[in-house]
Enzyme design. Structure first.
Site, PDB file in Angstrom:
ATOM      1  N   TYR A  59       0.853  -1.188   0.000  1.00 31.36           N
ATOM      2  CA  TYR A  59       0.000   0.000   0.000  1.00 31.36           C
ATOM      3  C   TYR A  59       0.888   1.238   0.000  1.00 31.36           C
ATOM      4  O   TYR A  59       1.849   1.311   0.764  1.00 31.36           O
ATOM      5  CB  TYR A  59      -0.899   0.008   1.239  1.00 31.36           C
ATOM      6  CG  TYR A  59      -1.794   1.222   1.354  1.00 31.36           C
ATOM      7  CD1 TYR A  59      -2.817   1.444   0.432  1.00 31.36           C
ATOM      8  CD2 TYR A  59      -1.614   2.147   2.386  1.00 31.36           C
ATOM      9  CE1 TYR A  59      -3.641   2.552   0.545  1.00 31.36           C
ATOM     10  CE2 TYR A  59      -2.444   3.264   2.502  1.00 31.36           C
ATOM     11  CZ  TYR A  59      -3.453   3.464   1.580  1.00 31.36           C
ATOM     12  OH  TYR A  59      -4.268   4.569   1.691  1.00 31.36           O
ATOM     13  N   LYS A  66       4.009   8.705   9.237  1.00 27.70           N
ATOM     14  CA  LYS A  66       3.700   8.124  10.549  1.00 27.70           C
ATOM     15  C   LYS A  66       4.633   8.594  11.680  1.00 27.70           C
ATOM     16  O   LYS A  66       4.448   9.702  12.165  1.00 27.70           O
ATOM     17  CB  LYS A  66       3.596   6.607  10.418  1.00 27.70           C
ATOM     18  CG  LYS A  66       2.456   6.245   9.432  1.00 27.70           C
ATOM     19  CD  LYS A  66       2.044   4.799   9.355  1.00 27.70           C
ATOM     20  CE  LYS A  66       0.767   4.663   8.539  1.00 27.70           C
ATOM     21  NZ  LYS A  66       0.874   4.070   7.239  1.00 27.70           N
ATOM     22  N   ASP A  71       9.349   2.748   0.144  1.00 29.95           N
ATOM     23  CA  ASP A  71       8.280   3.392   0.904  1.00 29.95           C
ATOM     24  C   ASP A  71       8.371   2.898   2.342  1.00 29.95           C
ATOM     25  O   ASP A  71       7.961   1.778   2.659  1.00 29.95           O
ATOM     26  CB  ASP A  71       6.911   3.069   0.285  1.00 29.95           C
ATOM     27  CG  ASP A  71       5.773   3.749   1.033  1.00 29.95           C
ATOM     28  OD1 ASP A  71       6.042   4.412   2.062  1.00 29.95           O
ATOM     29  OD2 ASP A  71       4.614   3.627   0.587  1.00 29.95           O
TER      30      ASP A  71
HETATM   31  C1  LIG Z   1       0.235   4.533   5.865  1.00 28.94           C
HETATM   32  C2  LIG Z   1       1.020   4.341   4.613  1.00 28.94           C
HETATM   33  C3  LIG Z   1       0.936   5.232   3.530  1.00 28.94           C
HETATM   34  C4  LIG Z   1      -0.048   6.356   3.481  1.00 28.94           C
HETATM   35  O1  LIG Z   1       0.144   7.293   4.497  1.00 28.94           O
HETATM   36  P1  LIG Z   1      -1.076   8.258   4.929  1.00 28.94           P
HETATM   37  O2  LIG Z   1      -0.460   9.158   5.951  1.00 28.94           O
HETATM   38  O3  LIG Z   1      -2.143   7.364   5.466  1.00 28.94           O
HETATM   39  O4  LIG Z   1      -1.510   8.984   3.720  1.00 28.94           O
HETATM   40  C5  LIG Z   1       1.792   5.048   2.465  1.00 28.94           C
HETATM   41  N1  LIG Z   1       2.671   4.028   2.447  1.00 28.94           N
HETATM   42  C6  LIG Z   1       2.771   3.144   3.457  1.00 28.94           C
HETATM   43  C7  LIG Z   1       3.781   2.053   3.388  1.00 28.94           C
HETATM   44  C8  LIG Z   1       1.924   3.258   4.565  1.00 28.94           C
HETATM   45  O5  LIG Z   1       2.013   2.342   5.548  1.00 28.94           O
END
Ligand SMILES: *Cc1c(COP(=O)(O)O)cnc(C)c1O
Length: 430
Positions: A144, A266, A238
């Site tokens: 994701y 995060k 990511d």
């Molecule tokens: C949570 C997440 C996102 C998206 O971040 P948001 O702050 O929810 O937009 C993108 N990549 C990874 C790997 C994530 O865990």
């Protein structure tokens, strides 16, 4: 245990907000039942509107490495608020946080702050396309990367098929440049490179946390790096979730494989909305206003959010050992839960990376999304609601990762293991 106030609150919310929530996974859809409405957090605990307390293994889906209401972070935020909420002009805190973030990662010379992980990844992809003058991207099924159009692709069977959008509202034209590969399967990536000579970047969660916890094999990442280099393609890690969670210095420090662009979120905001993407100077210099690739944000680098990030990462920098302490706790937790499961004849797969932990009710190792999908979802749902009743708040989907914060003690871990034994026994005895 009563959750009547949450049930009532959810009913009203549903009449005003689609599904009653502002982010879908919060709705408890995959486990059934009612999401709990939270009034406050304190250390390791969450309290709901009915006054029930839970040990929190969700940590706002990752950000709260130091638990709820950490004193240092709270004080830093309150101090920042007193000077004003937003200026739309540069502040010293941005430079300070930039210096600190860059100091964690060998691969990064410059960084830009945004307000979410979605924004960070979306901007990183645009930068990769602008830098390489190419259009196609490769992503892995089950990873994701936020909800931007060209990344909202995960369905599709087999590797290297051009992606179909997984949501109505995303034109197929927008996702036709997104190629799909299979996690931990280098042949599927080679196929993408055979299908397209126009691949700007490969994006991957090097420690995947959005199909449950599924780390990439070192050898696989190493081969991925080689393929990208051979094709003039950028590699994006990511680490919006795994950054500052799986290790202090990123997946590059665990695997020895360096990305070209790194995305963060995060933990970097310590509970405030912050995302970031960074790379070596040559790549970052393509970004507006230094270069031609446009990217902007009214509240980017917001002073209150920067203060929360600074306090959080300063604390981590000063206590870098904390990740291995949390890792030991996470290991004890999942190993204890696995024993509880085995005692009931239930097979379980477990894994840990730093303060991230994952478990699957599955009799085979989980290496990719298809493996994860073979887990027992019904058993997970029963386990989830059983643990809630015992006072333990786990993520409400088997495709999520669990998090340990510094506020969670060894004693709480032992209590969680005991509760898991009780809950699993009750489930198997029908
Ligand atoms: C949570 C997440 C996102 C998206 O971040 P948001 O702050 O929810 O937009 C993108 N990549 C990874 C790997 C994530 O865990």
């Amino acid at each position: 245990m009563s959750i009547d106030a949450s049930i009532k609150a959810f009913e009203e919310a549903q009449s005003l907000i689609p599904g009653g929530v502002n982010s879908p996974v919060r709705a408890f859809k995959s486990v059934g039942g009612t999401p709990l409405f939270i009034t406050e957090g304190e250390g390791a605990y969450l309290r709901d509107v009915d006054g029930n307390e839970y040990v929190d293994f969700v940590q706002s889906w990752g950000p709260l490495l130091f638990g709820h209401r950490d004193e240092t972070i709270e004080a830093a935020v309150i101090e920042a608020v007193k000077h004003g909420l937003s200026f739309g002009a540069p502040t010293l805190a941005e430079t300070e946080l930039a210096k600190l973030v860059i100091s964690f990662f060998d691969s990064m010379d410059k960084v830009r702050f945004v307000s979410s992980g979605t924004e960070a990844v979306m901007s990183a992809i645009r930068l990769a396309r602008g830098f390489t003058n190419r259009d196609d991207i490769v992503k892995f099924t089950g990873c994701y990367h936020g909800h931007s159009d060209s990344l909202l692709v995960q369905a599709g069977s087999g590797a290297a098929t051009f992606g179909n959008p997984s949501s109505p509202g995303v034109p197929a034209d927008f996702t036709k440049h997104t190629l799909l590969a299979t996690y931990n399967d280098i042949e599927s990536v080679k196929k993408c490179f055979n299908d397209s000579k126009d691949i700007a970047c490969v994006i991957i969660e090097p420690i995947a946390g959005n199909m449950g916890l599924v780390p990439a094999d070192k050898e696989f990442l190493y081969e991925l790096r080689k393929l990208c280099d051979a094709n003039g393609t950028l590699l994006i890690f990511d680490e919006v979730m795994s950054g500052f969670r799986a290790s202090v210095n990123g997946a590059e420090s665990i695997t020895g494989v360096k990305p070209d662009i790194l995305t963060l979120g995060k933990v970097i905001g310590g509970g405030m909305p912050v995302g970031a993407f960074g790379a070596r100077a040559e790549i970052m210099s393509k970004l507006s206003p230094e270069g031609p690739v446009y990217q902007a944000g009214t509240l980017s680098g917001n002073p209150v959010a920067m203060a929360a990030g600074l306090a959080t990462l300063t604390k981590l920098k000063q206590n870098a050992r904390v990740i291995s302490v949390l890792e030991a706790r996470a290991k004890r937790l999942v190993e204890g839960m696995k024993e509880s499961a085995l005692a009931c004849g239930i097979p379980m797969q477990i894994d840990v990376r730093g303060s991230m932990f994952g478990f699957f009710f599955n009799d085979k190792p989980v290496k990719n999304f298809a493996d994860a999908c073979n887990s027992d979802a019904e058993l997970f749902a029963k386990f989830h609601s059983g643990m809630l009743k015992e006072g333990f708040y786990f993520a409400c989907s088997l495709y999520e990762t669990g998090f340990i914060s510094t506020a969670i003690t060894d004693e709480m871990i032992e209590d969680t293991i005991k509760a898991s034994a009780k809950v699993l026994k009750e489930i198997t005895n029908g």
